[in-house]
Scaffold this motif. Structure first.
Motif, PDB file in Angstrom:
ATOM      1  N   ALA A 112       0.812  -1.217   0.000  1.00  0.00           N
ATOM      2  CA  ALA A 112       0.000   0.000   0.000  1.00  0.00           C
ATOM      3  C   ALA A 112       0.848   1.271   0.000  1.00  0.00           C
ATOM      4  O   ALA A 112       0.308   2.357  -0.227  1.00  0.00           O
ATOM      5  CB  ALA A 112      -0.932   0.011   1.206  1.00  0.00           C
ATOM      6  N   THR A 113       2.121   1.149   0.260  1.00  0.00           N
ATOM      7  CA  THR A 113       3.004   2.322   0.292  1.00  0.00           C
ATOM      8  C   THR A 113       4.082   2.224  -0.783  1.00  0.00           C
ATOM      9  O   THR A 113       4.006   2.887  -1.819  1.00  0.00           O
ATOM     10  CB  THR A 113       3.634   2.477   1.688  1.00  0.00           C
ATOM     11  OG1 THR A 113       4.235   1.221   2.083  1.00  0.00           O
ATOM     12  CG2 THR A 113       2.583   2.855   2.709  1.00  0.00           C
ATOM     13  N   VAL A 116       2.712   1.201  -4.229  1.00  0.00           N
ATOM     14  CA  VAL A 116       2.037   2.290  -4.932  1.00  0.00           C
ATOM     15  C   VAL A 116       3.052   3.246  -5.549  1.00  0.00           C
ATOM     16  O   VAL A 116       2.901   3.684  -6.699  1.00  0.00           O
ATOM     17  CB  VAL A 116       1.094   3.042  -3.956  1.00  0.00           C
ATOM     18  CG1 VAL A 116       0.574   4.327  -4.589  1.00  0.00           C
ATOM     19  CG2 VAL A 116      -0.069   2.141  -3.560  1.00  0.00           C
ATOM     20  N   SER A 146      -2.964   3.041  -7.230  1.00  0.00           N
ATOM     21  CA  SER A 146      -3.540   2.159  -6.212  1.00  0.00           C
ATOM     22  C   SER A 146      -4.599   1.245  -6.807  1.00  0.00           C
ATOM     23  O   SER A 146      -5.260   1.600  -7.783  1.00  0.00           O
ATOM     24  CB  SER A 146      -4.159   2.984  -5.078  1.00  0.00           C
ATOM     25  OG  SER A 146      -5.281   3.709  -5.546  1.00  0.00           O
ATOM     26  N   GLU A 174      -4.893  -4.939   1.254  1.00  0.00           N
ATOM     27  CA  GLU A 174      -4.122  -3.954   0.477  1.00  0.00           C
ATOM     28  C   GLU A 174      -5.032  -2.981  -0.243  1.00  0.00           C
ATOM     29  O   GLU A 174      -4.809  -1.761  -0.233  1.00  0.00           O
ATOM     30  CB  GLU A 174      -3.235  -4.664  -0.543  1.00  0.00           C
ATOM     31  CG  GLU A 174      -2.440  -3.707  -1.413  1.00  0.00           C
ATOM     32  CD  GLU A 174      -2.284  -4.159  -2.860  1.00  0.00           C
ATOM     33  OE1 GLU A 174      -1.686  -3.393  -3.649  1.00  0.00           O
ATOM     34  OE2 GLU A 174      -2.755  -5.259  -3.188  1.00  0.00           O
ATOM     35  N   ASN A 178      -4.573   1.171   0.534  1.00  0.00           N
ATOM     36  CA  ASN A 178      -3.583   1.814  -0.343  1.00  0.00           C
ATOM     37  C   ASN A 178      -4.071   3.112  -0.985  1.00  0.00           C
ATOM     38  O   ASN A 178      -3.305   3.785  -1.672  1.00  0.00           O
ATOM     39  CB  ASN A 178      -3.097   0.847  -1.425  1.00  0.00           C
ATOM     40  CG  ASN A 178      -4.197   0.442  -2.397  1.00  0.00           C
ATOM     41  OD1 ASN A 178      -5.325   0.913  -2.324  1.00  0.00           O
ATOM     42  ND2 ASN A 178      -3.871  -0.448  -3.315  1.00  0.00           N
TER      43      ASN A 178
END
Length: 504
Positions: A112-113, A116, A146, A174, A178
């Protein structure tokens, strides 16, 4: 000629013109929604995410379609789309077990970080290679970076794909957490493109803060919501979903006001509520599931109305190229380094990389630069529309085939012919759950009199071959039965030891 024009509304008296116009508008929308629902099963059979049907029907009802509905207000689209996403995430949280989140929080958070960011960078470079100016390419990469919770839930849950637990939970969690990174990237770029002075990296450094604040607000409001639901006594059960609906909106709004992630806060609040004993729990789950589906239908129909087909043709080839690159190259390349440290197998990593569905979130984010007046923003919006459509086919329409080929499913049980629930306006301290009797269970082919139950537990009904059976001491559980068991929460581990996991 558009449908509304055919009705010759101006001929009506002035006092009746507006009610007639409203009636026609509601009729067209009602027909579109009904057609979407009725044809959803047929679309689902061929593997195409049903949300694509809603989008296409929205275009048919638009100003350049047979419906002739004029809709070009990006501001209203953003607000209504955000409300719809809140309802979808709230429903997803209500149906998510806290234990499953703890198992996949690490890999889902990295996806998600960092995932992305990597996806945005790869799409930006590819769009630039195709000739898109740097500002537009950067915006495009951020907007589609995302995955979309609505699309993922629609394919995995709507298609009844029984993935291995860790795999399916990673994908779902996720997709729910995200969005903040994509929102931060998009808004930062808009500030950078519309301001004369430097913006700096401070907004990007605020990502972990937004995630922590959003999760914190969600936890607090979730537990406060549990206390409120347990203590309040409403005059009718119909008010309970109204109260939980208010909780969802307050969770999103409050977290956003204090610079947290509103979407994450909504999801966490719903997870807390869904994992606690609250009044009218089963009924709330059904109602919010209906609200989530209504939100999905309404959101994609609205976004379809927002699209002008005549403006799509100039960006057709670029949209198709970027969409294919995102699904086949960018998403898988971004996933591999993110999941490798967590011990995922190659098949699992490739599958998660392939299942990077895009849906309403990118389209809503693409309206942000249009509202801000960023140069080239309309081109980005039209390209994003093609990316969403391509995502519905690649990977959307191939997910079931890929899932079977990679052998990532667990045995699927037939849906029980009867659904029993306990709905009460006060906590009863017990649960009623359905269990599928598989030959691997110790209770299979055993008489009820020979099974040792906890003192407060019992089988209350058996569904066999579509027939209801009243359980008695000499009744034998057979393979294929659906047994409805009543038990107290402390006895749940023992019951699951006997009967396995409950049916969804």
């Amino acid at each position: 000629m558009p449908l509304i024009d055919c009705l010759n509304l101006p001929a009506a008296p002035l006092a009746l013109a507006e009610p007639y116009a409203t009636a026609v508008f509601m009729t067209v929308i009602g027909v579109l929604v009904a057609v979407s629902v009725l044809f959803s099963k047929a679309v689902d059979r061929i593997g195409v995410p049903v949300v694509l049907l809603f989008l296409v029907l929205g275009m048919l009802g638009g100003s350049e379609g047979i419906g002739g509905i004029e809709f070009s207000d990006y501001g209203i689209a953003v607000r209504l789309g955000t409300m719809a996403l809140v309802l979808i995430l709230f429903d997803g949280g209500l149906n998510t077990r806290a234990a499953s989140i703890r198992q996949v929080l690490g890999p889902a958070s990295v996806l998600a970080t960092a995932g992305v960011l990597l996806t945005a960078a790869l799409v930006t470079l590819f769009a630039r290679l195709l000739g898109m100016p740097w500002p537009a390419a950067l915006l495009l990469g951020a907007v589609v970076s995302s995955t979309d919770a609505a699309a993922v839930f629609a394919v995995l849950r709507g298609g009844r794909l029984q993935l291995r637990p860790r795999l399916g939970r990673t994908l779902e969690v996720e997709s729910c957490i995200n969005d903040p990174m994509a929102v931060i990237l998009t808004t930062t770029l808009i500030q950078w493109l519309t301001q004369d002075g430097p913006v700096g990296l401070r907004p990007l450094l605020a990502v972990p803060v937004q995630l922590l604040v959003g999760a914190g607000v969600g936890l607090i409001l979730g537990y406060l919501g549990v206390m409120l639901l347990r203590r309040v006594r409403l005059t009718t059960v119909g008010l309970y979903p109204v109260l939980t609906l208010a909780m969802a909106f307050v969770s999103f709004g409050l977290a956003t006001v204090v610079n947290g992630s509103g979407f994450l806060s909504v999801y966490v609040t719903a997870v807390v509520l869904g994992n606690k004993a609250i009044p009218f729990r089963a009924g709330l789950s059904r109602i919010h599931d209906a609200l989530a589906w209504m939100s999905q239908i309404g959101m994609f129909l609205m976004l379809g109305l927002l699209v002008y087909p005549s403006k799509l043709l100039p960006v057709l080839w670029m949209g198709l190229a970027v969409g294919l690159f995102l699904g086949i190259v960018a998403r898988p390349l971004a996933v591999l380094p993110c999941l490798w440290p967590f011990g995922f197998g190659l098949r699992d990593m490739l599958y998660i990389g392939w299942t990077g569905l895009r849906g309403a979130v990118p389209i809503i984010l693409a309206t942000f630069p249009v509202l801000a007046g960023v140069e080239g923003a309309e081109q980005v919006f039209n390209v994003v529309f093609f990316i969403v459509v391509v995502s519905s086919f690649v990977p959307g329409a191939t997910i079931r085939t890929v899932t079977r080929r990679l052998g990532l499913t667990v045995p699927d049980h037939p849906v029980p012919a009867a659904v029993l629930e306990i709905n009460s306006t006060m906590p009863l301290g017990g649960e009623l759950a359905s269990f599928y009797i598989d030959e691997s269970l110790a209770v299979c082919d055993a008489a009820l009199a020979d099974i040792t139950f906890p003192d407060a537990a019992s089988i209350v009904l058996i569904v066999r071959d579509g027939q209801l059976m009243a359980p008695k001491g000499n009744t034998t559980l057979r393979k294929g039965d659906h047994a409805y068991v009543f038990f107290r929460q402390p006895d749940r581990p023992f019951i699951e030891l006997l009967f396995g996991g409950p049916e969804e």
